[in-house]
Design an enzyme around this catalytic site. Sequence first.
Site, PDB file in Angstrom:
ATOM      1  CG  HIS A  36      -1.626   1.269   1.498  1.00 54.42           C
ATOM      2  ND1 HIS A  36      -1.285   2.153   2.513  1.00 54.42           N
ATOM      3  CD2 HIS A  36      -2.683   1.836   0.862  1.00 54.42           C
ATOM      4  CE1 HIS A  36      -2.107   3.183   2.498  1.00 54.42           C
ATOM      5  NE2 HIS A  36      -2.956   3.019   1.502  1.00 54.42           N
ATOM      6  CG  ASN A  37      -0.431   5.057   0.012  1.00 49.06           C
ATOM      7  OD1 ASN A  37      -1.097   4.808  -0.994  1.00 49.06           O
ATOM      8  ND2 ASN A  37      -0.873   5.872   0.958  1.00 49.06           N
ATOM      9  CD  GLU A  83      -1.999   2.667  -3.480  1.00 48.82           C
ATOM     10  OE1 GLU A  83      -3.013   3.392  -3.595  1.00 48.82           O
ATOM     11  OE2 GLU A  83      -1.703   2.069  -2.438  1.00 48.82           O
ATOM     12  CG  ASP A 100      -1.409   7.381  -4.221  1.00 42.50           C
ATOM     13  OD1 ASP A 100      -1.713   6.293  -4.712  1.00 42.50           O
ATOM     14  OD2 ASP A 100      -1.698   7.717  -3.059  1.00 42.50           O
ATOM     15  CG  HIS A 137      -0.628   9.961   0.984  1.00 47.15           C
ATOM     16  ND1 HIS A 137      -0.802   9.693   2.312  1.00 47.15           N
ATOM     17  CD2 HIS A 137      -1.725   9.470   0.364  1.00 47.15           C
ATOM     18  CE1 HIS A 137      -1.956   9.075   2.490  1.00 47.15           C
ATOM     19  NE2 HIS A 137      -2.528   8.927   1.317  1.00 47.15           N
ATOM     20  CD  GLU A 146      -5.427   6.965  -4.590  1.00 50.36           C
ATOM     21  OE1 GLU A 146      -5.452   8.078  -4.024  1.00 50.36           O
ATOM     22  OE2 GLU A 146      -5.382   5.891  -3.981  1.00 50.36           O
TER      23      GLU A 146
END
Length: 758
Positions: free
Chosen positions: A305-306, A335, A337, A350, A384
């Site tokens: 995650h992230n 991931e 973003d 983030h 994302e």
Amino acid sequence: MFNSMPGRYPALQQGSVMMAGSTLRKVKSRSWKKNRYFRLLEDGLTIWYKSRWAGRGHSTFSVTDLEAVREGHQSEVLLSIAEEFPAELCFTLVFHGRQGNLDLVAESPDEAQAWIQGVRKLIHKTQTMDEKERLDQWVLDWFHKADKNKDGKMNFKEVKKLLKMMNVEMNEDHALHLFTMADKSESGSLEIEQFVFFYKMLTQRDEVWKVFQDYSEDGEKLMLEELESFLSVEQHEGEQSTQHAQELIECYEPSETAKKQGAMSLDGFQMYLCSQEGSIFKPEHQDLYQDMSQPLSHYFISSSHNTYLLEDQLRGQSSLEAYIQALKRGCRCVEVDCWDGYDEDPVVYHGHTLTSKILFKDVISTLKEYAFRASEFPVILSIENHCSVEQQKVMAQYLRQILGDMLQTTLLDGQVPQQLPSPQELKGKILLKAKKIGGLEEYLDETCTDEVSDEEEMANCDAEMASTEDSPEKVDGCSNYFLSKSKAKSKMSRELSDLVVYCKSVHFGGFEHARSHAKCYEISSFSESKAKKLAKEAGTDFVQYNTRQLSRTYPSGLRTDSSNYNPQDMWSMGCQIVALNFQTAGLEMDLNDGLFRQNGCCGYVIKPDFMRDGNTHSIKICLFYLQCGNLRRGVISGQQLPKVNQKEGSIVDPLVRVEIHGVPQDQAKDETSHINNNGFNPVWNETLDFTIHTPELALVRFVVEDYDKASRNDFIGQYTLPFTCIQPGYRHIHLLSKDGTAIPPSSLFVNISISELT
């Protein structure tokens, strides 16, 4: 250590340069570059360094802590100073686990090469040592630690300090007795050969000797037939014990005389039990052994995650190194973003936080470099996307140009799939997980609108609405304006959309909708609270849903400290992509590492049969009752446990806790009593019993702690593995640090019995 160094500079020169010492620049940032004096100590494994102005203060680390040496500008820090220092002066020492790297700049290319090639040689040496060489090195390390005045000898005062360093509380008279027995020259001090004898007496394993005696007729050796009997009865090897006994003698028996007799001495027996063959983990499950030809939805997939974050979710550093570390651990879903950057160059961070930014193109270049070093099976790149259409086009361009044929952009057989392709079919491929204009059915339909629903982002936030709808705080990459009840539309670049094939992100519309309308290539994301709610309200439906489609779960947006949820809850529902914060050590990552330690650490583990069968009736039965097994673990002893408190005189009081993590019915834990003041060779001789109903989903975690009656126990070490990978019999468990790295020779000695209940 330096007898045959490959490379440009002679081995002896490399060794002499390192032992003589060099002034190297330690670099932490463009503005932090300071000279430090580095040298290799006499033990050939410890690197010592200090500032020339720091007085007595210095630091050390062991070559065993190092994983690799990168040459040139192969870190973000060294890239940032590339104009100031050329690549031939620069190198990076990469540590195991989560410890930060060490970026260094030499004063000349020759000096840089001496250190680069020299350290590589030492790393190779430590990684290829056999069991005896490791033990010899361990003994030598203790000798050097105890020899305070560096005279090559050790007096009794130094021995007493050594015992404290080794976590041993021993009566002084007994210690003097052992010292006198080893001091055969009666000089009042021990040289290295005498110290080896002293160490052997100190590490004599009575519990191993007793097992040896049970099968040895003369008490001195195990003849071939006796070793066969031990393997068959105690190690549960059955018919293969005959051939294996001969192989063990050839591999582990140090005495040539015993080998010729077809026998094994106590030394050889102990060496076998301490080896990987004698470990708790089935050797055949360490390699790739599972069927890799089933649909992707039939596997648990190691997921991050992230991934870009090294620390917390609000102010942490974004780094390419985070991707490298995750991929090296076998992670198969990372991931990204993405946000609009300056000069039409998308960035990764983030959003709406103070986390630092890195370039999207650098992330993709890193992915290309490291995606398939640990595993050849497919990597899912979870996007994302918060970029404008213009910068989405830039993203698509980077993906195509940098990844090339690695990126899977077409259907494997040109047909819309009825089930997902397999890991085997997608070897060496990167799959893009993102929103897509239309579906695969409209792949060539140019009349499709370039708008996509924002429902995916809304779905990512839905589960947190109850606690955040009156707050302006950002939740998991979404600001509250994303939580609008209306089905907002956003523009998407067709260039980026066309790169999405087998992992189209969609909003979850419910299990009923999925049964009648969902496509196998559609994937939904669930926050941990949403996933737990679905598991509680419709567990059987959730398991069935996950037989055909991929689902991704992720930590709550409220976990700003990058803490993790328990992945076992999600695996028990058949969720494949259970995304965790890889940067955060602890129970949750221990479980993740434990599950994916099998099958060649390839990042894919096939789900149990009942989680791959779409038959609702069989799922209902298996979820609640599959098979009962009784697990008995005799925790016998521990060996050379690390100190928790480094204060002189401090010795641990160890206890062992065994935890079962699985379906709710199987969750259990029990622990031994603690042993006072003995971290060197504690003996418990206690038995812990567990009943496991669904062994296919059970993970077993061994934890060693330093007992403290006044406060929380301190962590010493742990080891986690799938229940199905356990070898019964007398086994050693080689402990890992909190960071997940090995801490040899720390181990537990256990006797494991597994029986089926009828």
